[in-house]
Design a protein around this motif. Structure first.
Motif, mmCIF file in Angstrom:
data_model
loop_
_atom_site.group_PDB
_atom_site.id
_atom_site.type_symbol
_atom_site.label_atom_id
_atom_site.label_comp_id
_atom_site.label_asym_id
_atom_site.label_seq_id
_atom_site.Cartn_x
_atom_site.Cartn_y
_atom_site.Cartn_z
ATOM 1 N N PHE A 1 0.848 -1.187 0.000
ATOM 2 C CA PHE A 1 0.000 0.000 0.000
ATOM 3 C C PHE A 1 0.883 1.235 0.000
ATOM 4 O O PHE A 1 1.744 1.405 0.877
ATOM 5 N N HIS A 2 0.680 2.064 -0.987
ATOM 6 C CA HIS A 2 1.418 3.322 -1.087
ATOM 7 C C HIS A 2 0.436 4.466 -0.878
ATOM 8 O O HIS A 2 -0.380 4.768 -1.771
ATOM 9 N N PRO A 3 0.470 5.076 0.276
ATOM 10 C CA PRO A 3 -0.492 6.163 0.529
ATOM 11 C C PRO A 3 -0.200 7.366 -0.359
ATOM 12 O O PRO A 3 0.958 7.696 -0.641
ATOM 13 N N VAL A 4 -1.258 7.990 -0.801
ATOM 14 C CA VAL A 4 -1.136 9.182 -1.642
ATOM 15 C C VAL A 4 -1.159 10.402 -0.734
ATOM 16 O O VAL A 4 -2.077 10.560 0.085
ATOM 17 N N PRO A 5 -0.174 11.271 -0.825
ATOM 18 C CA PRO A 5 -0.167 12.457 0.040
ATOM 19 C C PRO A 5 -1.338 13.371 -0.274
ATOM 20 O O PRO A 5 -1.857 13.376 -1.398
ATOM 21 N N PRO A 6 -1.766 14.141 0.686
ATOM 22 C CA PRO A 6 -2.928 15.028 0.445
ATOM 23 C C PRO A 6 -2.580 16.129 -0.564
ATOM 24 O O PRO A 6 -1.420 16.474 -0.771
ATOM 25 N N TYR A 7 -3.635 16.638 -1.166
ATOM 26 C CA TYR A 7 -3.494 17.704 -2.160
ATOM 27 C C TYR A 7 -2.995 18.970 -1.481
ATOM 28 O O TYR A 7 -3.522 19.397 -0.453
ATOM 29 N N ASN A 8 -1.936 19.586 -2.074
ATOM 30 C CA ASN A 8 -1.327 20.749 -1.453
ATOM 31 C C ASN A 8 -1.952 22.063 -1.877
ATOM 32 O O ASN A 8 -1.577 23.124 -1.371
ATOM 33 N N GLY A 9 -2.875 22.038 -2.821
ATOM 34 C CA GLY A 9 -3.574 23.252 -3.209
ATOM 35 C C GLY A 9 -2.964 24.014 -4.352
ATOM 36 O O GLY A 9 -3.541 25.011 -4.805
ATOM 37 N N TYR A 10 -1.827 23.582 -4.869
ATOM 38 C CA TYR A 10 -1.174 24.273 -5.976
ATOM 39 C C TYR A 10 -1.572 23.607 -7.288
ATOM 40 O O TYR A 10 -1.369 22.405 -7.459
ATOM 41 N N GLY A 11 -2.108 24.393 -8.219
ATOM 42 C CA GLY A 11 -2.483 23.843 -9.515
ATOM 43 C C GLY A 11 -3.644 22.877 -9.389
ATOM 44 O O GLY A 11 -4.421 22.894 -8.416
#
Length: 617
Positions: A384-394
């Motif tokens: 399982f490779h967790p996806v980091p949260p969206y940083n808000g750029y683009g």
């Protein structure tokens, strides 16, 4: 009298045979056109015109009945000729004949004549002929173009030229006192003669002369009977290989490989199950064993467990390989059967499967049906490779590109949708849903761009309301917080609630283009299809004894004052009392469909007929 008139008439009138007159003094050219008193005049002193005295008398005394003396003959060919001339009909059409002529050879003891091959070309466009002679090496004769392209007369001094009808196979033709024999032709020439109704005969064999026989004898090489043995002896003596006795087997089975899936159970302390692929080459009966690589196995990758060679059943291990006189027995296709064990230099490998080509080969050639063995399935390792949260750029797709790859690529766009749906914009009037009472009166215009699923929000304002109008939300893609997917066109229905960031909006109404766009897509906007709305209303008739009682009850509850027309509020209130759960979109489409006067009033008579009621005349 001129000097040219004094020459005899037998001299041809050609350049070089005509001379200028030395006694001629006047060399000017007569001027025929001139201006006299500003008018163009023509001198007719040197022009003799024939005239008809009867025509002149009729023109003097009366009007001539007819000045043309008969009707004009119709032209044979117009600008699009009905009868095509040869240069147009047979453009680039050439008949080709193969022939020869016999030439005498003197002062040569080996031959007294020679057969010279020629190719005769006949051009159908203008009836010209040219002849070429194929070049033969070491013939001692200049060959190539034999007769230039021209019309060839049948007899010298006459204007009777050869035509295509004069050529036939197995006959002689005389060109400039030389006799040629036509013996064959090409396929086009034969088809042309058959089309014209004059088929050609059968071709004849080309005769041979002594020169050709001597040339074939010189080129013929006959090796002595012991040449093969000499070559093999010298090849081995110089360090070369022995004759390849398995060449025929190699040519028949080249690139034919039997592939087997084998497994070796390593029983050592750090051993495990090892999977390999055994390839058997039918061309030379050699085998190779490749390791099946798996990701994250913790083992160093070795491409080959055993290089390509013949695998002995019982290997003979000596200090000097190749010096032993014992013969080894090697594995053959009959030994490689699914379920058997193969011993590869002390390692017992189990054959549990093979590919489709191997199964077909064993069934068709050896008559053996390969049945793969069933192995216990190992549990696969899941990571399982967790996806980091969206940083808000683009955009979020741009950020995910750097997560899935070290060299991120721009996300792919739906170019086809962008080209076909870019001109469609859905506009809705919406109100803000807020806990503050004053905020609920704010009105907005929400625009949905179908080309790229972007949304833009503008706020409307009234005078002295204290609310600033203008752009409320920049054009961008927005996510639905309920489904965590981007909004699409099917999410925008009248009465639906959409949320952008922390603001919630309810869609009140749409413009004329938006409503028509929804009607054209009933598969996407099902609540905008009037047929489905009527079918949904007719389903409520199941709660009544018959359909007529359902219609009467519906008309009474909707039009309580019997006006014949009701507004939108009366329609919503009546449907609510009846328990008919129609959405705001369906009520809006129903109101527009049966609004006959354009006053936003629903006609009860039209609704009655639309639901299937009897029409009263």
């Amino acid at each position: 009298m001129s000097l040219n008139s004094q020459f005899p008439k037998q001299v041809p009138f050609l350049p070089g045979h005509v001379f200028s007159d030395p006694f001629k003094e006047n060399h000017h050219k007569t001027q025929q056109f001139s201006y006299i008193n500003g008018t163009v005049q023509e001198k007719t002193n040197f022009i003799h015109e024939e005239f008809d005295p009867n025509l002149l008398d009729s023109m003097k005394f009366s009007t001539p009945p007819n000045l043309t003396y008969g009707r004009r003959q119709p032209p044979e060919n117009d600008y699009i000729p009905r009868i095509q001339p040869p240069w147009l009909k047979y453009d680039r059409a050439v008949l080709r004949f193969y022939g020869y002529f016999q030439e005498s050879v003197v002062e040569n003891p080996n031959e007294n004549y020679r057969i010279r091959k020629v190719i005769i070309y006949y051009y159908l466009s203008d009836g010209t002929i040219h002849i070429t002679e194929p070049r033969i090496p070491n013939s001692g004769i200049p060959q190539g173009l034999f007769i230039k392209r021209q019309k060839i007369p049948k007899m010298l001094g006459k204007q009777d030229f050869y035509q295509w009808e004069d050529f036939q196979l197995c006959q002689n033709v005389n060109f400039f006192e030389r006799v040629f024999r036509i013996q064959d032709c090409d396929s086009y020439t034969r088809e042309f003669y058959e089309y014209m109704g004059k088929p050609l005969g059968l071709p004849e064999q080309l005769p041979k002369d002594n020169f050709e026989g001597q040339r074939e004898t010189k080129e013929l090489k006959i090796n002595p009977p012991d040449t093969k043995e000499y070559k093999e002896y010298f090849e081995v003596k110089l360090g070369g290989g022995h004759p390849n006795g398995g060449l025929n087997k190699y040519l028949q089975n080249d690139r034919k490989v039997l592939s087997f899936d084998i497994i070796w159970d390593d029983s050592s302390i750090e051993g495990q199950l090892n999977y390999y692929t055994l390839n058997y080459y039918l061309a030379d009966d050699t085998c190779e064993v490749k390791e099946v690589r798996k990701q994250n196995s913790g083992k160093d990758p070795y491409p080959l467990m055993l290089r390509r060679q013949k695998i002995p059943k019982q290997p003979i291990l000596t200090h000097y390989p190749g010096m032993t006189l014992k013969k080894e027995e090697y594995y053959s296709p009959q030994d490689l059967i699914c379920g058997n064990t193969v011993k590869i230099y002390g390692r017992e490998c189990f054959i549990y499967g093979c590919d489709d080509f191997t199964k077909e080969y064993y069934l068709n050639v050896l008559g053996i049906q390969q049945k793969p063995a069933v192995l216990k399935q190992e549990r696969g390792k899941k990571f399982f490779h967790p996806v980091p949260p969206y940083n808000g750029y683009g955009y979020e797709e741009d950020s995910l590109g750097s997560v899935y790859s070290l060299q991120p690529k721009p996300p792919k766009k739906d170019v086809r949708k962008n080209f076909t749906q870019d001109q469609f914009i859905l506009r809705f009037e919406a109100r803000l849903i807020s806990e503050v009472r004053e905020e609920n009166s704010r009105r907005f215009i929400i625009s949905f761009y179908c080309g790229d699923d972007t949304i833009q929000v503008y706020q409307t304002s009234e005078r002295n309301s204290g609310i600033w109008g203008g752009k409320f939300l920049e054009r961008s893609r927005q996510k639905n917080p309920l489904t965590n997917d981007y909004y699409t066109e099917k999410d925008f229905q009248l009465g639906a609630i959409v949320q952008f960031n922390v603001y919630k909006f309810q869609l009140i109404r749409g413009d004329e283009f938006t409503i028509n766009y929804m009607k054209q897509k009933p598969d996407v906007f099902k609540e905008a299809d009037i047929s489905q709305i009527i079918a949904k209303l007719r389903l409520f008739a199941d709660n009544y004894p018959n359909f007529d009682s359902f219609l009467l009850d519906l008309m009474k509850k909707l039009d309580k004052q019997l006006k014949g027309y009701i507004d939108f509020d009366e329609l919503s209130q009546g449907l609510k009392e009846l328990g008919f759960n129609l959405t705001l979109q369906e009520q809006y489409i129903l109101m527009r469909e049966f609004d006959k006067n354009g006053e936003w009033k629903l006609c009860m008579r039209s609704l009655w007929e639309g639901l299937g009621g009897r029409r009263n005349e």
